[in-house]
Design a protein around this motif. Sequence first.
Motif, PDB file in Angstrom:
ATOM      1  N   LEU A 106       0.826  -1.204   0.000  1.00 49.30           N
ATOM      2  CA  LEU A 106       0.000   0.000   0.000  1.00 49.30           C
ATOM      3  C   LEU A 106       0.859   1.253   0.000  1.00 49.30           C
ATOM      4  O   LEU A 106       1.812   1.362   0.758  1.00 49.30           O
ATOM      5  N   PHE A 107       0.518   2.220  -0.877  1.00 53.27           N
ATOM      6  CA  PHE A 107       1.315   3.445  -0.872  1.00 53.27           C
ATOM      7  C   PHE A 107       0.514   4.675  -1.285  1.00 53.27           C
ATOM      8  O   PHE A 107       1.065   5.751  -1.418  1.00 53.27           O
ATOM      9  N   LEU A 108      -0.784   4.516  -1.493  1.00 54.18           N
ATOM     10  CA  LEU A 108      -1.569   5.670  -1.933  1.00 54.18           C
ATOM     11  C   LEU A 108      -2.351   6.246  -0.759  1.00 54.18           C
ATOM     12  O   LEU A 108      -2.388   5.666   0.319  1.00 54.18           O
TER      13      LEU A 108
ATOM     14  N   GLU B 105      -6.074   3.083  -3.911  1.00 52.58           N
ATOM     15  CA  GLU B 105      -5.417   1.777  -3.960  1.00 52.58           C
ATOM     16  C   GLU B 105      -6.199   0.841  -4.874  1.00 52.58           C
ATOM     17  O   GLU B 105      -5.621   0.091  -5.653  1.00 52.58           O
ATOM     18  N   PHE B 106      -7.516   0.893  -4.759  1.00 54.26           N
ATOM     19  CA  PHE B 106      -8.366   0.010  -5.558  1.00 54.26           C
ATOM     20  C   PHE B 106      -8.266   0.351  -7.048  1.00 54.26           C
ATOM     21  O   PHE B 106      -8.401  -0.510  -7.893  1.00 54.26           O
ATOM     22  N   GLU B 107      -8.052   1.632  -7.353  1.00 53.22           N
ATOM     23  CA  GLU B 107      -8.016   2.047  -8.758  1.00 53.22           C
ATOM     24  C   GLU B 107      -6.655   1.806  -9.396  1.00 53.22           C
ATOM     25  O   GLU B 107      -6.544   1.678 -10.615  1.00 53.22           O
ATOM     26  N   PHE B 108      -5.615   1.735  -8.553  1.00 51.27           N
ATOM     27  CA  PHE B 108      -4.249   1.720  -9.081  1.00 51.27           C
ATOM     28  C   PHE B 108      -3.969   0.552 -10.030  1.00 51.27           C
ATOM     29  O   PHE B 108      -3.592   0.754 -11.192  1.00 51.27           O
TER      30      PHE B 108
ATOM     31  N   VAL C 291     -14.741  -7.236   0.566  1.00 51.05           N
ATOM     32  CA  VAL C 291     -13.645  -7.181   1.533  1.00 51.05           C
ATOM     33  C   VAL C 291     -14.027  -6.378   2.776  1.00 51.05           C
ATOM     34  O   VAL C 291     -13.207  -6.183   3.675  1.00 51.05           O
ATOM     35  N   GLY C 292     -15.258  -5.890   2.833  1.00 53.57           N
ATOM     36  CA  GLY C 292     -15.748  -5.221   4.041  1.00 53.57           C
ATOM     37  C   GLY C 292     -15.218  -3.828   4.252  1.00 53.57           C
ATOM     38  O   GLY C 292     -15.025  -3.404   5.390  1.00 53.57           O
ATOM     39  N   LEU C 293     -14.962  -3.091   3.167  1.00 60.49           N
ATOM     40  CA  LEU C 293     -14.420  -1.744   3.333  1.00 60.49           C
ATOM     41  C   LEU C 293     -15.349  -0.687   2.718  1.00 60.49           C
ATOM     42  O   LEU C 293     -14.917   0.422   2.400  1.00 60.49           O
ATOM     43  N   THR C 294     -16.610  -1.041   2.577  1.00 57.52           N
ATOM     44  CA  THR C 294     -17.546  -0.145   1.891  1.00 57.52           C
ATOM     45  C   THR C 294     -17.536   1.266   2.481  1.00 57.52           C
ATOM     46  O   THR C 294     -17.434   2.253   1.747  1.00 57.52           O
ATOM     47  N   GLY C 295     -17.569   1.367   3.783  1.00 55.98           N
ATOM     48  CA  GLY C 295     -17.644   2.698   4.393  1.00 55.98           C
ATOM     49  C   GLY C 295     -16.286   3.367   4.530  1.00 55.98           C
ATOM     50  O   GLY C 295     -16.186   4.466   5.060  1.00 55.98           O
ATOM     51  N   LYS C 296     -15.233   2.696   4.093  1.00 55.23           N
ATOM     52  CA  LYS C 296     -13.890   3.223   4.374  1.00 55.23           C
ATOM     53  C   LYS C 296     -13.107   3.545   3.114  1.00 55.23           C
ATOM     54  O   LYS C 296     -11.878   3.644   3.152  1.00 55.23           O
ATOM     55  N   LEU C 297     -13.809   3.732   1.982  1.00 54.19           N
ATOM     56  CA  LEU C 297     -13.099   3.950   0.714  1.00 54.19           C
ATOM     57  C   LEU C 297     -12.256   5.213   0.713  1.00 54.19           C
ATOM     58  O   LEU C 297     -11.271   5.306  -0.014  1.00 54.19           O
ATOM     59  N   ASP C 298     -12.625   6.197   1.518  1.00 55.49           N
ATOM     60  CA  ASP C 298     -11.852   7.439   1.513  1.00 55.49           C
ATOM     61  C   ASP C 298     -10.892   7.548   2.687  1.00 55.49           C
ATOM     62  O   ASP C 298     -10.292   8.588   2.932  1.00 55.49           O
TER      63      ASP C 298
ATOM     64  N   LYS D 100      -5.087  -5.450   5.613  1.00 60.44           N
ATOM     65  CA  LYS D 100      -4.913  -6.674   4.838  1.00 60.44           C
ATOM     66  C   LYS D 100      -6.024  -6.794   3.789  1.00 60.44           C
ATOM     67  O   LYS D 100      -5.769  -7.116   2.632  1.00 60.44           O
ATOM     68  N   PHE D 101      -7.253  -6.516   4.204  1.00 58.79           N
ATOM     69  CA  PHE D 101      -8.359  -6.622   3.251  1.00 58.79           C
ATOM     70  C   PHE D 101      -8.276  -5.549   2.178  1.00 58.79           C
ATOM     71  O   PHE D 101      -8.772  -5.729   1.072  1.00 58.79           O
ATOM     72  N   CYS D 102      -7.636  -4.439   2.495  1.00 61.62           N
ATOM     73  CA  CYS D 102      -7.428  -3.407   1.482  1.00 61.62           C
ATOM     74  C   CYS D 102      -6.489  -3.937   0.391  1.00 61.62           C
ATOM     75  O   CYS D 102      -6.739  -3.753  -0.800  1.00 61.62           O
ATOM     76  N   THR D 103      -5.427  -4.631   0.792  1.00 63.45           N
ATOM     77  CA  THR D 103      -4.514  -5.177  -0.222  1.00 63.45           C
ATOM     78  C   THR D 103      -5.216  -6.255  -1.044  1.00 63.45           C
ATOM     79  O   THR D 103      -5.011  -6.364  -2.243  1.00 63.45           O
ATOM     80  N   ILE D 104      -6.071  -7.028  -0.373  1.00 62.84           N
ATOM     81  CA  ILE D 104      -6.803  -8.067  -1.103  1.00 62.84           C
ATOM     82  C   ILE D 104      -7.743  -7.414  -2.108  1.00 62.84           C
ATOM     83  O   ILE D 104      -7.787  -7.788  -3.278  1.00 62.84           O
ATOM     84  N   GLY D 105      -8.464  -6.387  -1.659  1.00 65.42           N
ATOM     85  CA  GLY D 105      -9.385  -5.674  -2.542  1.00 65.42           C
ATOM     86  C   GLY D 105      -8.662  -5.070  -3.731  1.00 65.42           C
ATOM     87  O   GLY D 105      -9.135  -5.151  -4.865  1.00 65.42           O
ATOM     88  N   ALA D 106      -7.498  -4.477  -3.473  1.00 67.32           N
ATOM     89  CA  ALA D 106      -6.752  -3.830  -4.547  1.00 67.32           C
ATOM     90  C   ALA D 106      -6.389  -4.830  -5.640  1.00 67.32           C
ATOM     91  O   ALA D 106      -6.374  -4.496  -6.821  1.00 67.32           O
ATOM     92  N   VAL D 107      -6.122  -6.071  -5.249  1.00 69.52           N
ATOM     93  CA  VAL D 107      -5.782  -7.090  -6.249  1.00 69.52           C
ATOM     94  C   VAL D 107      -7.054  -7.654  -6.893  1.00 69.52           C
ATOM     95  O   VAL D 107      -7.104  -7.858  -8.104  1.00 69.52           O
ATOM     96  N   LEU D 108      -8.092  -7.856  -6.092  1.00 68.20           N
ATOM     97  CA  LEU D 108      -9.345  -8.379  -6.662  1.00 68.20           C
ATOM     98  C   LEU D 108      -9.911  -7.426  -7.711  1.00 68.20           C
ATOM     99  O   LEU D 108     -10.520  -7.852  -8.690  1.00 68.20           O
ATOM    100  N   MET D 109      -9.690  -6.122  -7.507  1.00 70.53           N
ATOM    101  CA  MET D 109     -10.169  -5.115  -8.451  1.00 70.53           C
ATOM    102  C   MET D 109      -9.649  -5.372  -9.868  1.00 70.53           C
ATOM    103  O   MET D 109     -10.266  -5.001 -10.851  1.00 70.53           O
ATOM    104  N   MET D 110      -8.468  -5.984  -9.950  1.00 67.68           N
ATOM    105  CA  MET D 110      -7.846  -6.170 -11.265  1.00 67.68           C
ATOM    106  C   MET D 110      -8.503  -7.293 -12.057  1.00 67.68           C
ATOM    107  O   MET D 110      -8.188  -7.508 -13.220  1.00 67.68           O
ATOM    108  N   ASN D 111      -9.439  -7.993 -11.419  1.00 70.87           N
ATOM    109  CA  ASN D 111     -10.228  -9.020 -12.092  1.00 70.87           C
ATOM    110  C   ASN D 111      -9.362 -10.044 -12.821  1.00 70.87           C
ATOM    111  O   ASN D 111      -9.613 -10.385 -13.979  1.00 70.87           O
ATOM    112  N   THR D 112      -8.341 -10.510 -12.154  1.00 76.77           N
ATOM    113  CA  THR D 112      -7.445 -11.473 -12.792  1.00 76.77           C
ATOM    114  C   THR D 112      -8.053 -12.866 -12.744  1.00 76.77           C
ATOM    115  O   THR D 112      -8.863 -13.170 -11.871  1.00 76.77           O
ATOM    116  N   GLN D 113      -7.634 -13.698 -13.677  1.00 76.60           N
ATOM    117  CA  GLN D 113      -8.162 -15.050 -13.760  1.00 76.60           C
ATOM    118  C   GLN D 113      -7.649 -15.900 -12.596  1.00 76.60           C
ATOM    119  O   GLN D 113      -8.299 -16.834 -12.160  1.00 76.60           O
TER     120      GLN D 113
END
Lengths: 282, 269, 272
Positions: free
Chosen positions: B90-92, B98-101, B124-131, B143-156
């Motif tokens: 995480l660095f943003l 992070e989710f958009e990166f 990942v349970g971060l709905t209210g914490k996006l900002d 930890k769930f933020c890092t998971i979300g950031a990778v899930l966002m990329m919709n990889t196979q």
Amino acid sequence: MTSIIEVEDFSFRYRNASSAALRHLSFEVERGSFFCIVGANGSGKSTLCNALVGLIPHYFVGRSGGGIRVKGNQVADTSIPELSKHIGLVFQNPFNQLSYTAGTVAEELAYGLGNHGVPRELMEEKVRQVAALMHLESVIDKNPLELSGGQVQRVAFGSTFIMEPDILVLDECTAQLDPLGSEEIFDIVKRLNDRGITVVMVDHDMERVARCADQVMVLDGGRLVAIGSPQEVLSDPRTMDHGVDLPDFAKLSLALQAEGYPVDRIHTTEEPTVSMVKELLS
Amino acid sequence: MKIELQELVHSYPSGDRALDGVNLTFEGQEPVAIIGQNGAGKTTLVKHLNGILRPSSGHVLIDGTDIETASTAKWSAKLGYIFQNPDDQLFLESVRKEFEFGPRQIGMGQEEIDRRMERVADLVGLTGKLDTHPFDLGPTDKKFCTIGAVLMMNTQVVIFDEPTCGQDKAGNERLGRIIAELGRQGRLCIAISHDMKFVSTNFSRVVLMCQGKVLLDGPKDQVFSQESVLKQAYVTPPPLTRVAQESGLDRPVFTVPAFIEAVKDAGQH
Amino acid sequence: MAKLCVADGSGNFLDRMNPLVKILGIFSFGLGALIWPDFSLGLVLLLVLFLLAAVAGILPSFSKLILGFGLPVSIMLLFIQGCYSPKNRVIIASWGFLHLGLEGTLYAAKIVSTLLVFLGAFYIVNKTTYTGRLVAALSGIGLPAKIGYLVLASLNVVPQMEHRIKVIRQAQSARGLETGGGLISRIKAYLPLLGPVVLSSLTDSQERGMTLETRGFGIKGVRQSSYVKVDWRKSDQLACWLLLVFFLLVLLASILSRTGIYPFTYDWGGGR
């Protein structure tokens, strides 16, 4: 039995925090006992560990109320280095526990002894003993920064209990270890406990807590919500309402009971569970 | 998507082999857990799947294409990797950024990013914490933020390195939901874990590693029945499975309902 | 970190030598070259240092440092002092509008040789001294524990940060950030990573500071001891005396020469 830690109506709120991390805690830890603290993440377990060794209030700024006494010393009136003679803490992140001044594992282990002015010959002797106990002989001359996570955790552990504190506080200290590695650590902790050292441990592994603990305390939102023997606390389904799992053995006993099987006691450890199931099957 | 490891060897400059001739195939959507002792080569293995580490000899093929033909950044569009320590990732300045990166890096359109954002945040349970600034999150949420950031990329393929490390009951349950959801979407999840309870509840295939080699590979009930091999790799089956084995139940069980079922069946015989 | 020798100080005689003697050596050599009326002693000491570097087995890197740093600095100083020093009286060479003066040249030679003696001596000591021993020796003569900690910790933190940067780079490339390629794309890739590296090392060092206290760091009223063994051998005693005598002789000679009582050094026509 006498108490070695006495916590009286202790509360703490970190500066800038919107709510208190610990609220009106009162409990005692008996000398020589194995005391486990369980709770969901954010329930105040680590804060409590920090308070026991004096990092609160000496290091973390905030508002506290009530008091904690460790071996009769008021924590708030005793410096951290002074407290370190009585109580040692092993943190979650072992890498941040290295002194970053040692070129070898041996020096890292000896670091705390040096601070207390232990003579060199005695130091060497103790380093040898602890290295053997922690299976660190093969890396004793290596730079601690070059070790694997598990090895660093063993170094961190060894460098805390080399100082022979009367109380060891372990804050999820086996997170970096594999199952065998953590079992080895727990065997050592158990042995130290048998020799009379008081252990205060935070852990998520409920099977282990049920097996090791004399007392279990459940925290939820900084409040003490349950305290008692593992049998009392970890067989009670209400414990799960506080974000804490029960040991699988207890869950099995409860489920069998609910299914109408003749289960007279909710077991929390492995062997009685096996006997119970064998009896049911026969 | 198909990942093939052929005679994969990874040696350190010292000459020691972290991986010593690994042959494995990952395919389909059934989640795979890789277990084994520290130093068995688990992390080294999965770091080869997206080319963070490169083979000393042997091959890693993604749908038939050798991993060596592209950079890790290129492979990241196909394989997501969640590191063990969130602070490495995480660095943003906000969870949203992070989710958009990752998606932006691999050229996902803004519309799709926005569409995925809500679903991933919920998962990942971060709905209210996006900002929120990731540094202000607790360890679990981080930890769930890092998971979300990778899930966002919709990889196979999604690779987890020790996802349960430091998680509590609620966190473990959420991880279980995420893995199940990935399976439903037809995506492959590969995870390294020490937590046998977590492995046996959420994964169907288990790969056991020891000293850079694969000792066992198969459905979990088969792997956890091989007591002597497990012992050799210093792995103990999860608690319920042990109780079932020791009390003489006729099959490996991993959950309380399965245990009750087995007890009932045993009673009927 | 600089760790060429093993912790118990085995190896060649420079490795074994007590760190305090080595520090004395730096000052005895460096100050000696400084107070000597001209550059000759500095030159001799530089040759001695080359010999010591050869003994320590670090001749290649030592030569690289001295030449790589020494040559450019010499040329620069020679140019500035030799051509523009107000002390210049005797002109030894002329190229058009540039006149090389003797006085300035000698002055430049003196400065350069002194600088190189200090630098070279420091480099050799650094390369042959295990930092842990140095700090242990310094603590032994009363260096406050906090300063010792600062020295050691700052040396150790650099490799640790390098390691972190590597992992962070891996983690970002796994998120699609190109971290290879040309210089521009690398710089573009690294800039956003600096934030987390700095921020996390700050929080790490805070956590580290507090863990140190739980290990008794900063305890009052206790004289700290060290695991690292630092002997004071006969050879150290001898070296210590030799270095002191050497320095005193140089001092005496310089005073005699500078006060004009016994101007035994060759008069280059300047250098004062």
